[in-house]
Enzyme design. Structure first.
Site, PDB file in Angstrom:
ATOM      1  N   ASP A 106      -7.681  -5.360   3.785  1.00  0.00           N
ATOM      2  CA  ASP A 106      -6.938  -4.092   3.819  1.00  0.00           C
ATOM      3  C   ASP A 106      -6.998  -3.509   5.218  1.00  0.00           C
ATOM      4  OD1 ASP A 106      -5.721  -1.691   3.263  1.00  0.00           O
ATOM      5  OD2 ASP A 106      -7.331  -0.911   1.986  1.00  0.00           O
ATOM      6  N   GLY A 107      -5.815  -3.408   5.837  1.00  0.00           N
ATOM      7  CA  GLY A 107      -5.720  -2.765   7.140  1.00  0.00           C
ATOM      8  C   GLY A 107      -5.170  -3.681   8.212  1.00  0.00           C
ATOM      9  N   HIS A 157      -8.110   2.206  -4.698  1.00  0.00           N
ATOM     10  CA  HIS A 157      -9.131   2.112  -3.651  1.00  0.00           C
ATOM     11  C   HIS A 157      -9.730   3.492  -3.424  1.00  0.00           C
ATOM     12  CE1 HIS A 157      -9.756   1.151   0.951  1.00  0.00           C
ATOM     13  NE2 HIS A 157     -10.904   1.336   0.322  1.00  0.00           N
ATOM     14  N   HIS A 179      -1.215  -1.085  -4.338  1.00  0.00           N
ATOM     15  CA  HIS A 179      -2.484  -0.565  -3.823  1.00  0.00           C
ATOM     16  C   HIS A 179      -2.371   0.951  -3.632  1.00  0.00           C
ATOM     17  CE1 HIS A 179      -6.279  -0.929  -1.576  1.00  0.00           C
ATOM     18  NE2 HIS A 179      -5.763  -0.115  -0.670  1.00  0.00           N
ATOM     19  N   ASP A 202      -4.349   4.363  -2.321  1.00  0.00           N
ATOM     20  CA  ASP A 202      -5.452   4.815  -1.466  1.00  0.00           C
ATOM     21  C   ASP A 202      -5.858   6.242  -1.780  1.00  0.00           C
ATOM     22  OD1 ASP A 202      -6.036   2.603   0.333  1.00  0.00           O
ATOM     23  OD2 ASP A 202      -3.972   2.860   1.024  1.00  0.00           O
ATOM     24  N   MET A 244     -11.787   5.831  -1.587  1.00  0.00           N
ATOM     25  CA  MET A 244     -12.509   6.120  -0.341  1.00  0.00           C
ATOM     26  C   MET A 244     -13.106   7.509  -0.523  1.00  0.00           C
ATOM     27  SD  MET A 244      -9.659   4.535   2.202  1.00  0.00           S
ATOM     28  CE  MET A 244      -8.458   4.442   0.893  1.00  0.00           C
ATOM     29  N   MET A 268      -8.309   9.201  -0.896  1.00  0.00           N
ATOM     30  CA  MET A 268      -9.172   9.643   0.212  1.00  0.00           C
ATOM     31  C   MET A 268      -9.619  11.073  -0.041  1.00  0.00           C
ATOM     32  SD  MET A 268      -7.113   8.092   3.441  1.00  0.00           S
ATOM     33  CE  MET A 268      -6.354   6.468   3.386  1.00  0.00           C
ATOM     34  N   GLY A 321      -1.329   1.922   9.378  1.00  0.00           N
ATOM     35  CA  GLY A 321      -0.754   1.625  10.684  1.00  0.00           C
ATOM     36  C   GLY A 321      -1.741   1.402  11.809  1.00  0.00           C
ATOM     37  N   MET A 371     -12.428  -4.297   4.536  1.00  0.00           N
ATOM     38  CA  MET A 371     -11.571  -3.446   5.368  1.00  0.00           C
ATOM     39  C   MET A 371     -11.446  -4.111   6.728  1.00  0.00           C
ATOM     40  SD  MET A 371     -10.760  -1.111   3.319  1.00  0.00           S
ATOM     41  CE  MET A 371      -9.674  -0.335   4.525  1.00  0.00           C
ATOM     42  N   PHE A 373      -6.446   5.720   7.496  1.00  0.00           N
ATOM     43  CA  PHE A 373      -5.041   5.859   7.891  1.00  0.00           C
ATOM     44  C   PHE A 373      -4.336   4.507   7.848  1.00  0.00           C
ATOM     45  CE2 PHE A 373      -7.547   9.123   9.878  1.00  0.00           C
ATOM     46  CZ  PHE A 373      -6.847  10.276   9.533  1.00  0.00           C
ATOM     47  N   SER A 379       0.851  -1.186   0.000  1.00  0.00           N
ATOM     48  CA  SER A 379       0.000   0.000   0.000  1.00  0.00           C
ATOM     49  C   SER A 379       0.887   1.235   0.000  1.00  0.00           C
ATOM     50  CB  SER A 379      -0.914   0.008   1.230  1.00  0.00           C
ATOM     51  OG  SER A 379      -1.642   1.221   1.236  1.00  0.00           O
TER      52      SER A 379
HETATM   53  C1  DX5 Z   1      -6.467   2.471   5.134  1.00  0.00           C
HETATM   54  C2  DX5 Z   1      -5.992   2.135   3.751  1.00  0.00           C
HETATM   55  C3  DX5 Z   1      -4.980   1.057   3.727  1.00  0.00           C
HETATM   56  C4  DX5 Z   1      -3.699   1.355   4.458  1.00  0.00           C
HETATM   57  C5  DX5 Z   1      -3.245   0.074   5.104  1.00  0.00           C
HETATM   58  O1  DX5 Z   1      -7.579   3.255   5.060  1.00  0.00           O
HETATM   59  O2  DX5 Z   1      -7.075   1.749   2.929  1.00  0.00           O
HETATM   60  O3  DX5 Z   1      -4.715   0.604   2.398  1.00  0.00           O
HETATM   61  O4  DX5 Z   1      -2.675   1.845   3.646  1.00  0.00           O
HETATM   62  O5  DX5 Z   1      -2.127   0.333   5.888  1.00  0.00           O
HETATM   63  P1  DX5 Z   1      -1.566  -0.736   6.929  1.00  0.00           P
HETATM   64  O6  DX5 Z   1      -1.241  -1.978   6.136  1.00  0.00           O
HETATM   65  O7  DX5 Z   1      -0.364  -0.064   7.484  1.00  0.00           O
HETATM   66  O8  DX5 Z   1      -2.646  -0.994   7.931  1.00  0.00           O
HETATM   67 ZN    ZN Z   2      -6.684   0.806   0.955  1.00  0.00          ZN
END
Ligand code: DX5
Ligand code: ZN
Length: 216
Positions: free
Chosen positions: A174-175, A67, A34, A36, A69, A38, A148, A140, A146, A9
């Site tokens: 994911d996550g 992805h 991947h 993200d 969001m 947002m 981490g 998810m 976010f 990601s």
């Molecule tokens: C969170 C994202 C993820 C994120 C995952 O909203 O959609 O793709 O980057 O990060 P980790 O793998 O660090 O949880």
């Molecule tokens: Zn994601």
């Protein structure tokens, strides 16, 4: 034996050295990345637009798994596809039951693979008719927004139930996926693992990727 893929990601990469980071993913053995997106409305964070996806596309041949969001993703689907997205996920919570057919056909019309994403408290089995028309599902395993964050264990029964209902469907998680959680989600039926911190934070990302893909 099931084929498992790790999707780094890019949210966790060093954006000031994006081309190098894309190269690092390829060298580590990734075949998909991947991305993200947002919008600061569907989630409380603001990240990547089509311009940055186009910049990535110029520096990598890997599959770009995008992805969205976003509260209103559909007006941007063509732009992300033109920028180089190979697969586009929209959230069912943003689209709603009345918009789902249009969302699927609009993404499919661009030639991109169609993916449906589900927040941790959404039951994907409520969307089975839609899932039969798409290329992939993404559960998810954190509340999106976010990198981490800690893996939400309560999603696992939904993952198991989805795998049982859709034996052939690629299911992405994911996550919070990493050394401590990957084994469990693969056992539950996930086939694609999005890994941000676990990949970019590992001193040996290639070793991590090979280990996780070997769980299949
Ligand atoms: C969170 C994202 C993820 C994120 C995952 O909203 O959609 O793709 O980057 O990060 P980790 O793998 O660090 O949880
Ligand atoms: Zn994601």
């Amino acid at each position: 034996m099931t084929r498992i893929s790790v999707l780094p990601s890019l949210l966790s990469c060093d954006f000031a050295h994006l081309a190098d980071e894309l190269q690092r993913c390829a060298v580590a053995g990734a075949s998909e990345l991947h991305v993200d997106v947002m919008d600061s409305h569907f989630v409380p964070n603001l990240t990547i637009g089509p311009m940055l996806v186009a910049a990535m596309r110029r520096h990598t041949d890997l599959i770009l798994d995008v992805h969205l969001m976003m509260t209103r993703p559909l007006p941007y689907v063509d732009a992300f596809r033109s920028a180089g997205a190979d697969r586009i996920y929209v959230h069912v919570e943003a689209i709603g039951p009345r918009g789902i057919d249009q969302a699927i056909s609009q993404i499919a019309a661009t030639g991109a693979e169609v993916g449906l994403a589900f927040n941790p408290d959404t039951d994907p089995l409520m969307w089975l008719d839609a899932l039969r028309q798409v290329d992939a599902a993404m559960l998810m395993t954190v509340y999106p927004g976010f990198g981490g964050q800690a893996f939400i264990e309560a999603v696992r029964p939904r993952l198991q139930a989805l795998r049982e209902a859709c034996p052939q469907l690629p299911i992405q998680v994911d996550g919070g996926i990493g050394r401590d959680t990957a084994e469990r989600v693969v056992a539950d039926g996930a086939t694609r693992l999005v890994c941000g911190n676990a990949f970019f934070g590992d001193p040996d990302p290639a070793g991590f990727l090979a280990w996780a893909e070997g769980l299949g």
